[in-house]
Enzyme design. Structure first.
Site, PDB file in Angstrom:
ATOM      1  N   HIS A  42       0.859  -1.189   0.000  1.00 23.69           N
ATOM      2  CA  HIS A  42       0.000   0.000   0.000  1.00 23.69           C
ATOM      3  C   HIS A  42       0.895   1.239   0.000  1.00 23.69           C
ATOM      4  O   HIS A  42       2.136   1.121  -0.017  1.00 23.69           O
ATOM      5  CB  HIS A  42      -0.953  -0.026   1.199  1.00 23.69           C
ATOM      6  CG  HIS A  42      -0.278  -0.281   2.522  1.00 23.69           C
ATOM      7  ND1 HIS A  42       0.585   0.616   3.099  1.00 23.69           N
ATOM      8  CD2 HIS A  42      -0.315  -1.347   3.362  1.00 23.69           C
ATOM      9  CE1 HIS A  42       1.017   0.139   4.245  1.00 23.69           C
ATOM     10  NE2 HIS A  42       0.503  -1.064   4.431  1.00 23.69           N
ATOM     11  N   GLY A  77       1.787   3.181   2.267  1.00 21.61           N
ATOM     12  CA  GLY A  77       2.753   3.220   3.374  1.00 21.61           C
ATOM     13  C   GLY A  77       4.063   2.555   2.955  1.00 21.61           C
ATOM     14  O   GLY A  77       5.157   3.108   3.162  1.00 21.61           O
ATOM     15  N   HIS A  78       3.957   1.372   2.345  1.00 20.53           N
ATOM     16  CA  HIS A  78       5.165   0.691   1.852  1.00 20.53           C
ATOM     17  C   HIS A  78       5.854   1.556   0.796  1.00 20.53           C
ATOM     18  O   HIS A  78       7.083   1.690   0.777  1.00 20.53           O
ATOM     19  CB  HIS A  78       4.799  -0.644   1.204  1.00 20.53           C
ATOM     20  CG  HIS A  78       4.199  -1.655   2.136  1.00 20.53           C
ATOM     21  ND1 HIS A  78       2.912  -2.115   1.997  1.00 20.53           N
ATOM     22  CD2 HIS A  78       4.701  -2.303   3.209  1.00 20.53           C
ATOM     23  CE1 HIS A  78       2.647  -3.012   2.944  1.00 20.53           C
ATOM     24  NE2 HIS A  78       3.716  -3.142   3.694  1.00 20.53           N
ATOM     25  N   GLY A 105       8.749   1.171   9.253  1.00 18.84           N
ATOM     26  CA  GLY A 105       7.704   2.120   9.608  1.00 18.84           C
ATOM     27  C   GLY A 105       7.519   2.287  11.113  1.00 18.84           C
ATOM     28  O   GLY A 105       7.591   1.313  11.866  1.00 18.84           O
ATOM     29  N   ASP A 131       4.940   0.191  13.306  1.00 20.71           N
ATOM     30  CA  ASP A 131       5.350  -0.979  14.095  1.00 20.71           C
ATOM     31  C   ASP A 131       6.513  -0.550  14.995  1.00 20.71           C
ATOM     32  O   ASP A 131       7.641  -1.015  14.847  1.00 20.71           O
ATOM     33  CB  ASP A 131       5.752  -2.109  13.147  1.00 20.71           C
ATOM     34  CG  ASP A 131       4.595  -2.500  12.245  1.00 20.71           C
ATOM     35  OD1 ASP A 131       3.679  -3.165  12.721  1.00 20.71           O
ATOM     36  OD2 ASP A 131       4.591  -2.088  11.059  1.00 20.71           O
ATOM     37  N   GLN A 135       8.618  -3.042  16.852  1.00 22.03           N
ATOM     38  CA  GLN A 135       9.433  -3.803  15.896  1.00 22.03           C
ATOM     39  C   GLN A 135      10.721  -3.047  15.553  1.00 22.03           C
ATOM     40  O   GLN A 135      11.790  -3.649  15.412  1.00 22.03           O
ATOM     41  CB  GLN A 135       8.612  -4.067  14.638  1.00 22.03           C
ATOM     42  CG  GLN A 135       9.382  -4.679  13.497  1.00 22.03           C
ATOM     43  CD  GLN A 135       8.485  -5.119  12.378  1.00 22.03           C
ATOM     44  OE1 GLN A 135       7.978  -6.241  12.385  1.00 22.03           O
ATOM     45  NE2 GLN A 135       8.240  -4.274  11.394  1.00 22.03           N
ATOM     46  N   SER A 169      -2.592  -0.267   6.433  1.00 21.40           N
ATOM     47  CA  SER A 169      -2.116  -1.584   6.841  1.00 21.40           C
ATOM     48  C   SER A 169      -2.648  -2.618   5.865  1.00 21.40           C
ATOM     49  O   SER A 169      -3.775  -2.493   5.370  1.00 21.40           O
ATOM     50  CB  SER A 169      -2.630  -1.907   8.247  1.00 21.40           C
ATOM     51  OG  SER A 169      -2.493  -3.286   8.509  1.00 21.40           O
ATOM     52  N   SER A 170      -1.855  -3.638   5.609  1.00 17.67           N
ATOM     53  CA  SER A 170      -2.304  -4.712   4.713  1.00 17.67           C
ATOM     54  C   SER A 170      -3.540  -5.397   5.266  1.00 17.67           C
ATOM     55  O   SER A 170      -4.347  -5.945   4.523  1.00 17.67           O
ATOM     56  CB  SER A 170      -1.181  -5.744   4.543  1.00 17.67           C
ATOM     57  OG  SER A 170      -0.009  -5.112   4.091  1.00 17.67           O
ATOM     58  N   ARG A 171      -3.686  -5.381   6.598  1.00  9.80           N
ATOM     59  CA  ARG A 171      -4.823  -6.071   7.212  1.00  9.80           C
ATOM     60  C   ARG A 171      -6.134  -5.272   7.088  1.00  9.80           C
ATOM     61  O   ARG A 171      -7.202  -5.818   7.361  1.00  9.80           O
ATOM     62  CB  ARG A 171      -4.548  -6.354   8.687  1.00  9.80           C
ATOM     63  CG  ARG A 171      -3.505  -7.448   8.903  1.00  9.80           C
ATOM     64  CD  ARG A 171      -3.358  -7.778  10.379  1.00  9.80           C
ATOM     65  NE  ARG A 171      -2.471  -8.893  10.613  1.00  9.80           N
ATOM     66  CZ  ARG A 171      -1.154  -8.797  10.712  1.00  9.80           C
ATOM     67  NH1 ARG A 171      -0.561  -7.633  10.583  1.00  9.80           N
ATOM     68  NH2 ARG A 171      -0.412  -9.874  10.922  1.00  9.80           N
TER      69      ARG A 171
END
Ligand code: AMP
Length: 279
Positions: free
Chosen positions: A34, A36-37, A149, A152, A155, A187-189
């Protein structure tokens, strides 16, 4: 854009580039790309000579097998998007290319308290999985810069720790969270949200803004209770909502040093996370 599926040929290619004096920026992803990436890829393009993107849905970081099964995969669409982005190399490995000895009995990284609080408490083993895959990817891709990012946030702290443990020179660059127009963190989700849940989801970010805007008006503990209650009222099931310092030590009193509010909550079976720097 060159596409590599085998690690040995990718490493050989990138080492050649490095001997030519080119710097390498690396953006690891799990696909379902998306904006964001894409923003990470743009930042990498501005900072490094060559941009490497990886797409790998890492099985070892999914503590919930259902989440792994349901993770959205559309490689053709991802490649189409990457062809229009500033990416020189795509790494697209199969699971046995990354885990050539299988995924059982993997060595553990000593991440200490960082891996057992917040996300770590609700997703046991998740950060060991992140360490496993990132350790391998950074062994394959000799990156000068690694772009990840802030969405996260925990992370990024784990990966910073990993870089220290691996004793490599890669510099981690943490990039801002890209949001939909209504504030929902991309988010991918998000594609798994029903139309009704999608309508409610931006309330998560609104709650972070509420916390930021009331920091001086309420004691922190009362503010956390109020914000959590608001989310629950809106239909979220809150895993955690905390105010912490940048090392993720929870705060009960406002601090002069930077503070961050982090939240994880379920909305109709989809788990959303977000965070906001408060100062
Ligand atoms: P993922 O594919 O979810 O593993 O994410 C790959 C990278 O993209 C990670 O470093 C994420 O933190 C980052 N990322 C995910 N969502 C966003 C976003 N909305 N804005 C900026 N970066 C993001």
């Amino acid at each position: 854009m060159l596409i590599f599926k085998e690690r040995a040929s990718l490493t050989a290619y990138l080492l050649t580039l490095r001997t030519e004096g080119k710097t390498i920026g690396f953006v690891p992803t799990m696909g379902a790309l998306h904006e964001g990436h894409l923003s990470l890829l743009e930042t990498a393009h501005g900072a490094a000579d060559q941009v490497v993107c990886s797409i790998f849905v890492n099985p070892t970081q999914f503590n919930d097998p259902e989440d792994f099964k349901k993770y959205p995969v559309d490689t053709d669409e991802d490649i189409r998007r990457l062809l229009a982005a500033p990416v020189n190399v795509l790494f697209l490995p199969a699971v046995n290319e990354i885990y050539d000895q299988g995924t059982g009995a993997l060595a553990r990284y000593p991440f200490g308290r960082l891996e057992s609080l917040l996300e770590g408490a609700y997703r046991p083993g998740h950060f060991q999985g992140v360490g496993q895959v990132m350790g391998r990817l950074l062994g394959i891709i000799p990156a000068d810069y690694l772009f990840m990012g802030q969405k996260d946030y925990q992370q990024t702290l784990i990966v910073n720790e990993l870089i220290g443990l691996l004793n490599i020179k890669t510099k981690l660059v943490t990039c801002p969270t890209l949001r939909e127009a209504d504030g929902l963190a991309m988010s991918s989700r998000n594609v798994r949200l029903s139309p009704e849940a999608r309508g409610k989801a931006p309330f998560l970010y609104k709650t972070l803004l509420f916390v930021r805007d009331h920091l001086e008006q309420m004691p922190l503990e009362a503010l956390i209770v109020r914000a959590t209650a608001q989310l629950e009222q809106e239909g979220f099931k809150v895993d955690y909502l905390v105010i912490a310092d940048k090392t993720l030590t929870p705060l009960t009193e406002p601090a002069a040093a930077p503070m961050i509010c982090l939240v994880a909550a379920w909305l109709e079976g989809v788990r959303l996370i977000d965070n906001l720097l408060l100062s």
